[in-house]
Design an enzyme around this catalytic site. Sequence first.
Site, PDB file in Angstrom:
ATOM      1  N   HIS A 126       0.826  -1.213   0.000  1.00  0.00           N
ATOM      2  CA  HIS A 126       0.000   0.000   0.000  1.00  0.00           C
ATOM      3  C   HIS A 126       0.861   1.264   0.000  1.00  0.00           C
ATOM      4  CE1 HIS A 126      -2.997  -3.014   0.831  1.00  0.00           C
ATOM      5  NE2 HIS A 126      -2.298  -3.370   1.882  1.00  0.00           N
TER       6      HIS A 126
ATOM      7  N   GLU B 280      -1.729   0.266   8.105  1.00  0.00           N
ATOM      8  CA  GLU B 280      -0.868  -0.749   7.502  1.00  0.00           C
ATOM      9  C   GLU B 280       0.182  -0.103   6.605  1.00  0.00           C
ATOM     10  OE1 GLU B 280      -1.131  -4.761   4.678  1.00  0.00           O
ATOM     11  OE2 GLU B 280      -2.936  -3.568   5.071  1.00  0.00           O
TER      12      GLU B 280
ATOM     13  N   HIS C 248       3.354  -6.839   4.583  1.00  0.00           N
ATOM     14  CA  HIS C 248       1.961  -6.520   4.889  1.00  0.00           C
ATOM     15  C   HIS C 248       1.645  -6.784   6.356  1.00  0.00           C
ATOM     16  CE1 HIS C 248       0.258  -5.871   0.831  1.00  0.00           C
ATOM     17  NE2 HIS C 248       1.257  -6.642   0.454  1.00  0.00           N
TER      18      HIS C 248
ATOM     19  N   GLU D 111       2.603 -11.489   5.877  1.00  0.00           N
ATOM     20  CA  GLU D 111       1.594 -10.859   6.729  1.00  0.00           C
ATOM     21  C   GLU D 111       2.113 -10.964   8.158  1.00  0.00           C
ATOM     22  OE1 GLU D 111      -1.297  -9.390   5.988  1.00  0.00           O
ATOM     23  OE2 GLU D 111      -1.297  -9.755   3.840  1.00  0.00           O
TER      24      GLU D 111
END
Length: 314
Positions: A99, A141, A196, A278
């Site tokens: 992102h 995030e 992430h 993650e």
Amino acid sequence: MPYDHRKTAPRTLALALALAGCCAALAGCGASQASEDAPAAGKAGTQAPPPAVNATPTAPDASATPATTAPSSSGSPSGSGQQESRSLAGRTVVVDPGHNPGNFRHSREINAKVDIGTARKECDTTGTSTNGTASEAAYTEAAFTLDVSHRLRDLLTARGAKVVLTHDADRPWGPCIDERAAIGNAARADAVVSVHADGSAVGHRGFHVILPARVSSGAADTGAIVGPSRELGKNIADHFARATGTAPANYLAGGTGLDVRKDLGGLNLSTVPKVFVECGNMRDPKDAALLTSAAWRQKAARGMADGIATYLNG
């Protein structure tokens, strides 16, 4: 964040200005589908962005972690073993901060569909965040992934590797998921790691590594990278657990910490070994206490660096 793909909706001017200030602060900091940037079932849908980003959260380190793996006993300052500390000179690693802090202000651009070989999917998402409180702003995030990516870059560079970031909050939004894959391909990277954090339900804890499935459709052909990516992912999962003291996710992949996906463009379109990491679940308060700790984020970066080094040194 592959499970909680957050899309943006039109914002008020006041919120846009506040977020713009946060993004500028992040861009200047030196220090990564339902987010794809990552994910699928189990995530929330479209939602408003969290409060202003706290780029340097002050939550204390949590002493209780879901640890099942003992930390490395190496006496080296980094906690790396002999193999992991070998030189990475001549190696290229692409680090992909999931992102972009500016995505919140560019809903039209990031909601545009791109070809991921098996389907068409949103260019990117905003990612998830911790749950903000009256006294503490939510930690996004995008802020987390950029911070950890900076730390990972520095550790790998110190070992002699050439490190390429897909972005450094130096652009208004994006890059799109297909461009992220293209950056790794163009660099002829020896390994690509997309950083992430997940956005699952409370009680869902731990990390997991997402691996590419065997896909051959349209522009996607992962046949050559499935095996190497699995080896990369296994090494990262092992060293991440050692460095952070956290356990594999308790809510998917049968507790193995290795989740195979065929719906992520960042993996489908890669021609070089690539995985998504993650690091934990931002929506669980116990995991959030870890993710907002600078000391823990350094451990997370070290675990990834050790795993990458082990993979590259064979």
